[in-house]
Design a protein around this motif. Structure first.
Motif, PDB file in Angstrom:
ATOM      1  N   GLN A 173       0.815  -1.221   0.000  1.00  0.00           N
ATOM      2  CA  GLN A 173       0.000   0.000   0.000  1.00  0.00           C
ATOM      3  C   GLN A 173       0.849   1.272   0.000  1.00  0.00           C
ATOM      4  O   GLN A 173       0.453   2.295   0.571  1.00  0.00           O
ATOM      5  N   GLY A 174       2.010   1.214  -0.644  1.00  0.00           N
ATOM      6  CA  GLY A 174       2.930   2.359  -0.641  1.00  0.00           C
ATOM      7  C   GLY A 174       2.296   3.669  -1.079  1.00  0.00           C
ATOM      8  O   GLY A 174       2.455   4.700  -0.428  1.00  0.00           O
ATOM      9  N   LYS A 175       1.535   3.641  -2.182  1.00  0.00           N
ATOM     10  CA  LYS A 175       0.929   4.874  -2.696  1.00  0.00           C
ATOM     11  C   LYS A 175      -0.165   5.391  -1.768  1.00  0.00           C
ATOM     12  O   LYS A 175      -0.286   6.589  -1.535  1.00  0.00           O
ATOM     13  N   LEU A 176      -0.975   4.452  -1.257  1.00  0.00           N
ATOM     14  CA  LEU A 176      -2.043   4.860  -0.336  1.00  0.00           C
ATOM     15  C   LEU A 176      -1.445   5.404   0.958  1.00  0.00           C
ATOM     16  O   LEU A 176      -1.928   6.391   1.520  1.00  0.00           O
ATOM     17  N   ASP A 212       7.569 -16.819   3.054  1.00  0.00           N
ATOM     18  CA  ASP A 212       8.374 -16.165   2.026  1.00  0.00           C
ATOM     19  C   ASP A 212       9.863 -16.264   2.365  1.00  0.00           C
ATOM     20  O   ASP A 212      10.270 -15.949   3.493  1.00  0.00           O
ATOM     21  N   PRO A 213      10.698 -16.689   1.400  1.00  0.00           N
ATOM     22  CA  PRO A 213      12.132 -16.869   1.672  1.00  0.00           C
ATOM     23  C   PRO A 213      12.859 -15.580   2.076  1.00  0.00           C
ATOM     24  O   PRO A 213      13.775 -15.617   2.898  1.00  0.00           O
ATOM     25  N   VAL A 214      12.442 -14.435   1.517  1.00  0.00           N
ATOM     26  CA  VAL A 214      13.102 -13.158   1.882  1.00  0.00           C
ATOM     27  C   VAL A 214      12.818 -12.824   3.344  1.00  0.00           C
ATOM     28  O   VAL A 214      13.722 -12.488   4.113  1.00  0.00           O
ATOM     29  N   GLN A 236       8.043   0.600  11.268  1.00  0.00           N
ATOM     30  CA  GLN A 236       9.101   1.497  10.778  1.00  0.00           C
ATOM     31  C   GLN A 236       8.637   2.386   9.619  1.00  0.00           C
ATOM     32  O   GLN A 236       9.244   3.408   9.345  1.00  0.00           O
ATOM     33  N   ARG A 237       7.544   2.001   8.973  1.00  0.00           N
ATOM     34  CA  ARG A 237       6.997   2.835   7.892  1.00  0.00           C
ATOM     35  C   ARG A 237       5.974   3.839   8.428  1.00  0.00           C
ATOM     36  O   ARG A 237       5.344   4.556   7.659  1.00  0.00           O
ATOM     37  N   ASP A 271      10.275  -4.209   0.801  1.00  0.00           N
ATOM     38  CA  ASP A 271       9.553  -3.394  -0.195  1.00  0.00           C
ATOM     39  C   ASP A 271       9.468  -4.137  -1.533  1.00  0.00           C
ATOM     40  O   ASP A 271       8.466  -4.064  -2.238  1.00  0.00           O
ATOM     41  N   GLY A 272      10.545  -4.845  -1.852  1.00  0.00           N
ATOM     42  CA  GLY A 272      10.627  -5.557  -3.133  1.00  0.00           C
ATOM     43  C   GLY A 272       9.684  -6.743  -3.233  1.00  0.00           C
ATOM     44  O   GLY A 272       9.516  -7.322  -4.316  1.00  0.00           O
ATOM     45  N   LEU A 273       9.062  -7.133  -2.126  1.00  0.00           N
ATOM     46  CA  LEU A 273       8.139  -8.274  -2.154  1.00  0.00           C
ATOM     47  C   LEU A 273       6.746  -7.878  -2.632  1.00  0.00           C
ATOM     48  O   LEU A 273       5.902  -8.741  -2.893  1.00  0.00           O
ATOM     49  N   ASN A 274       6.498  -6.568  -2.722  1.00  0.00           N
ATOM     50  CA  ASN A 274       5.146  -6.114  -3.071  1.00  0.00           C
ATOM     51  C   ASN A 274       4.703  -6.688  -4.411  1.00  0.00           C
ATOM     52  O   ASN A 274       5.391  -6.577  -5.409  1.00  0.00           O
TER      53      ASN A 274
END
Length: 297
Positions: A173-176, A212-214, A236-237, A271-274
């Motif tokens: 939901q980065g943009k929201l 998820d592996p990450v 943290q966000r 962030d890259g998992l989005n």
């Protein structure tokens, strides 16, 4: 840092604890779990309790809160209690009676936050705030256009303090979040650990977030669980995060979210998992006016 002091300021001056205890559970166990796990959550340090008329367990949540007030663990003002207005009471004249019924079940004079589940009128909620039945009012599942419509409403008395939405590393939901921050609206994350796989609501074909592996690699690095990494990521966000627990070990473990910090590299990797995976698609609402998920954010 004392977890009970970790709070975010709302746009109306009140404060909301960044970690909340979610009380939603499948209907057959909702009452039992609320009675068993809510007092425990308060004992281990949770001060933000998230419930709703729709969960059908407000009475049990209320009993749990009262039990912890009675034994001296907390005072009423230590607890931040959220409830929500369900679609059966959206007509303006039904809003206050619905809130009063919730308060009676919760055995409280007021809730700290009253949220409307889906994009509809806020006017009646404003009156509930004026009457002291809720300290703050918020919304849930609103996209940015629906929020914009409210914010631009002539005569808006109170801005919603929060927007409670599904939010996790697969749907970050980065943009929201940016939109909400720019209007001093706090994003509150539900399904922050993926989902409970409740078959009526959730798409069972989606991958399991906590496998998820990450996330697992970052968890290993910090010697924490993948769940704690997912919760810490939100905090943290600047997101208020709800953690559901039907296991005392997990509930207690969730409080460790304040004991460590993710590195900028960790955050970037998460962030890259989005991938815009929505576990709760609410198919019932598709095609209805106000269905919020047709927009990108």
């Amino acid at each position: 840092m004392d977890p009970t002091r970790q709070k975010v300021k709302l746009n109306d001056g009140h404060f909301i604890p960044v970690l909340g205890f979610g009380t939603y559970a499948p209907e057959e166990v909702a009452k039992k779990e609320a009675l068993e796990f809510t007092p425990f959550a308060i004992e281990v340090g949770f001060r933000h309790i998230d419930c709703a008329h729709f969960y059908q367990n407000e009475e049990q949540v209320g009993q749990a809160i009262q039990r912890k007030i009675a034994d001296g663990t907390v005072k009423r003002e230590d607890i931040f209690c959220t409830s929500k207005l369900w679609c059966t009471s959206f007509r303006p004249e039904l809003v206050r009676p619905a809130l009063e019924r919730s308060l009676k079940k919760l055995q409280l004079d007021y809730v700290d936050l009253y949220i409307i589940h889906f994009p509809l009128a806020l006017k009646a909620l404003e009156k509930c705030k004026d009457a002291g039945l809720t300290k703050s009012i918020g919304v849930s599942n609103f996209n940015h256009k629906q929020l914009e419509k409210i914010l631009n409403k002539p005569g808006l008395k109170y801005k919603p303090v929060c927007n409670q939405v599904e939010c996790h590393p697969y749907l970050n939901q980065g943009k929201l979040l940016d939109f909400c921050k720019s209007h001093e609206i706090v994003l509150v994350a539900y399904a922050a650990l993926g989902s409970q796989r409740v078959k009526e609501w959730v798409n069972p074909n989606h991958p399991v977030l906590l496998e998820d592996p990450v996330l697992s690699a970052i968890a290993q690095k910090h010697k924490k669980t993948a769940a704690l990494i997912a919760l810490r990521y939100q905090i943290q966000r600047g997101v208020v995060v709800l953690a559901k627990g039907n296991n005392k070990k997990w509930i207690k473990e969730n409080m460790q979210v304040f004991e460590f910090e993710l590195t900028p590299e960790d955050v970037k990797a998460i962030d890259g998992l989005n991938r815009n995976i929505r576990y709760y698609e609410f198919h019932l609402g598709v095609g209805q006016p106000g269905y919020p998920f047709s927009e990108e954010y």
